[in-house]
Scaffold this motif. Structure first.
Motif, short mmCIF file in Angstrom:
data_model
loop_
_atom_site.label_atom_id
_atom_site.label_comp_id
_atom_site.label_asym_id
_atom_site.label_seq_id
_atom_site.Cartn_x
_atom_site.Cartn_y
_atom_site.Cartn_z
N LYS A 146 0.85 -1.20 0.00
CA LYS A 146 0.00 0.00 0.00
C LYS A 146 0.88 1.25 0.00
O LYS A 146 0.63 2.18 -0.76
CB LYS A 146 -0.93 0.01 1.21
CG LYS A 146 -2.09 -0.93 1.09
CD LYS A 146 -2.93 -0.92 2.36
CE LYS A 146 -3.97 -2.03 2.30
NZ LYS A 146 -4.69 -2.16 3.57
N PHE A 147 1.87 1.26 0.86
CA PHE A 147 2.78 2.41 0.91
C PHE A 147 3.50 2.56 -0.43
O PHE A 147 3.59 3.67 -0.98
CB PHE A 147 3.79 2.24 2.05
CG PHE A 147 4.79 3.36 2.12
CD1 PHE A 147 4.44 4.59 2.64
CD2 PHE A 147 6.08 3.19 1.65
CE1 PHE A 147 5.35 5.64 2.70
CE2 PHE A 147 7.00 4.22 1.70
CZ PHE A 147 6.64 5.45 2.23
N PHE A 148 4.00 1.46 -0.97
CA PHE A 148 4.69 1.49 -2.26
C PHE A 148 3.77 2.05 -3.35
O PHE A 148 4.19 2.89 -4.16
CB PHE A 148 5.18 0.09 -2.62
CG PHE A 148 5.92 0.03 -3.92
CD1 PHE A 148 7.22 0.47 -4.02
CD2 PHE A 148 5.31 -0.50 -5.06
CE1 PHE A 148 7.91 0.42 -5.22
CE2 PHE A 148 5.99 -0.56 -6.26
CZ PHE A 148 7.30 -0.09 -6.34
N GLN A 149 2.52 1.60 -3.38
CA GLN A 149 1.59 2.06 -4.41
C GLN A 149 1.29 3.55 -4.29
O GLN A 149 1.13 4.23 -5.29
CB GLN A 149 0.28 1.26 -4.35
CG GLN A 149 0.37 -0.07 -5.03
CD GLN A 149 0.83 0.02 -6.46
OE1 GLN A 149 1.80 -0.61 -6.83
NE2 GLN A 149 0.17 0.78 -7.29
N VAL A 181 4.66 9.22 -8.41
CA VAL A 181 5.69 9.18 -9.45
C VAL A 181 5.05 9.09 -10.84
O VAL A 181 5.43 9.81 -11.76
CB VAL A 181 6.64 7.99 -9.19
CG1 VAL A 181 7.52 7.70 -10.37
CG2 VAL A 181 7.47 8.25 -7.94
N VAL A 182 4.07 8.21 -10.99
CA VAL A 182 3.40 8.05 -12.27
C VAL A 182 2.67 9.34 -12.66
O VAL A 182 2.71 9.76 -13.81
CB VAL A 182 2.43 6.85 -12.24
CG1 VAL A 182 1.49 6.83 -13.44
CG2 VAL A 182 3.20 5.54 -12.16
N GLY A 183 2.04 9.98 -11.70
CA GLY A 183 1.35 11.24 -11.97
C GLY A 183 2.30 12.31 -12.47
O GLY A 183 1.99 13.04 -13.42
N ALA A 232 10.36 9.00 0.31
CA ALA A 232 9.74 7.71 0.63
C ALA A 232 10.72 6.80 1.36
O ALA A 232 10.34 6.11 2.32
CB ALA A 232 9.25 7.03 -0.65
N LEU A 233 11.96 6.82 0.93
CA LEU A 233 12.99 6.00 1.59
C LEU A 233 13.20 6.45 3.03
O LEU A 233 13.27 5.62 3.94
CB LEU A 233 14.30 6.08 0.81
CG LEU A 233 15.47 5.29 1.39
CD1 LEU A 233 15.19 3.80 1.36
CD2 LEU A 233 16.75 5.60 0.61
N ILE A 234 13.26 7.74 3.25
CA ILE A 234 13.43 8.27 4.61
C ILE A 234 12.24 7.86 5.49
O ILE A 234 12.43 7.44 6.63
CB ILE A 234 13.60 9.81 4.58
CG1 ILE A 234 14.97 10.16 3.99
CG2 ILE A 234 13.44 10.41 5.98
CD1 ILE A 234 15.14 11.62 3.63
N CYS A 281 14.00 -0.54 0.37
CA CYS A 281 15.30 0.13 0.52
C CYS A 281 15.85 0.72 -0.79
O CYS A 281 16.79 1.52 -0.75
CB CYS A 281 16.32 -0.80 1.16
SG CYS A 281 16.87 -2.15 0.11
N MET A 282 15.27 0.39 -1.91
CA MET A 282 15.71 0.95 -3.19
C MET A 282 14.61 1.79 -3.84
O MET A 282 14.46 1.82 -5.06
CB MET A 282 16.12 -0.19 -4.15
CG MET A 282 17.35 -0.93 -3.72
SD MET A 282 18.77 0.17 -3.77
CE MET A 282 19.75 -0.53 -2.46
N MET A 283 13.88 2.53 -3.01
CA MET A 283 12.78 3.36 -3.51
C MET A 283 13.25 4.40 -4.52
O MET A 283 12.53 4.71 -5.47
CB MET A 283 12.07 4.06 -2.35
CG MET A 283 11.12 3.17 -1.58
SD MET A 283 9.78 2.49 -2.58
CE MET A 283 8.90 3.95 -3.07
N ILE A 284 14.42 4.94 -4.33
CA ILE A 284 14.92 5.94 -5.27
C ILE A 284 15.04 5.32 -6.67
O ILE A 284 14.59 5.89 -7.66
CB ILE A 284 16.26 6.54 -4.80
CG1 ILE A 284 16.05 7.29 -3.49
CG2 ILE A 284 16.87 7.45 -5.87
CD1 ILE A 284 17.32 7.74 -2.80
N PHE A 285 15.63 4.14 -6.73
CA PHE A 285 15.78 3.46 -8.02
C PHE A 285 14.41 3.10 -8.60
O PHE A 285 14.19 3.24 -9.81
CB PHE A 285 16.62 2.19 -7.89
CG PHE A 285 18.09 2.44 -7.67
CD1 PHE A 285 18.66 3.68 -7.85
CD2 PHE A 285 18.90 1.40 -7.27
CE1 PHE A 285 20.01 3.90 -7.65
CE2 PHE A 285 20.27 1.60 -7.07
CZ PHE A 285 20.82 2.85 -7.27
N ALA A 286 13.49 2.65 -7.76
CA ALA A 286 12.15 2.28 -8.24
C ALA A 286 11.45 3.48 -8.87
O ALA A 286 10.82 3.37 -9.92
CB ALA A 286 11.31 1.71 -7.10
#
Length: 179
Positions: free
Chosen positions: A9-12, A18-20, A59-61, A96-101
């Motif tokens: 849920k958090f990831f979405q 990001v998609v927006g 998001a990573l923080i 942990c790789m939210m920036i890359f995602a």
């Protein structure tokens, strides 16, 4: 399953932001590509990648620094300590790789906007199917339950490596066309 649901849920939510942002660039990119203003497109791509990386960093923080609070937001504040410990581990590992995602997602959408739909689709398929499903099935064989948690960061790293090559190539093509 409940923990993975909370993490997803958090990831979405983050990926929706990001998609927006990336989708908002599509008409601007299309207009400037049609007008052969490729340096504007290149500048927009740079700004988009930086913005997406910043969203990923925030998001990573949040995921690394405040997992207990995030878990509580999604209604799991009164669970056992085992549940909470696993949820914290899942947040910190899986995300942990939210920036890359975030950068990967921006790259997928931007490539579509500049007319590279096949490249975008292939990159997205590698991320979601080949790496995502493949590592979710393979890594648990070696790492047990932790392997499922490692599958997303590993997929994001490998996809980012491929994305970086495509980003560099796209920048070069935009420079050549803009000259």
């Amino acid at each position: 399953m409940a923990v993975v649901g909370i993490v997803m849920k958090f990831f979405q939510i983050v990926i929706s932001i990001v998609v927006g942002m990336a989708a908002g660039c599509i008409p601007i990119v299309g207009y400037n590509m049609g007008a052969e203003k490729t340096m504007r497109v290149r500048e927009l791509f740079t700004r988009l990648l930086i913005s997406e990386a910043l969203v990923g960093a925030v998001a990573l923080i949040l995921a690394e620094g405040f997992p207990h609070q995030l878990i509580a937001i999604f209604g799991a504040s009164n669970e056992s300590s085992y549940y909470t410990d696993f949820a914290v581990k899942a947040f910190r590992t899986y995300l942990c790789m939210m920036i890359f995602a975030c950068v990967n997602k921006a790259c997928f959408i931007f490539l579509q906007a500049v007319g590279k739909a096949l490249t975008s689709t292939m990159l997205s398929m590698f991320r979601e199917v080949v790496f995502g499903v493949g590592f979710a099935l393979l890594l648990p064989v070696f790492f047990g339950l932790d392997g499922v948690l490692y599958s997303m960061p590993v997929s994001d790293i490998l996809t980012f490596i491929i994305s970086a090559v495509i980003i560099i190539k796209t920048y070069h093509e935009l420079n050549v066309k803009g000259a």
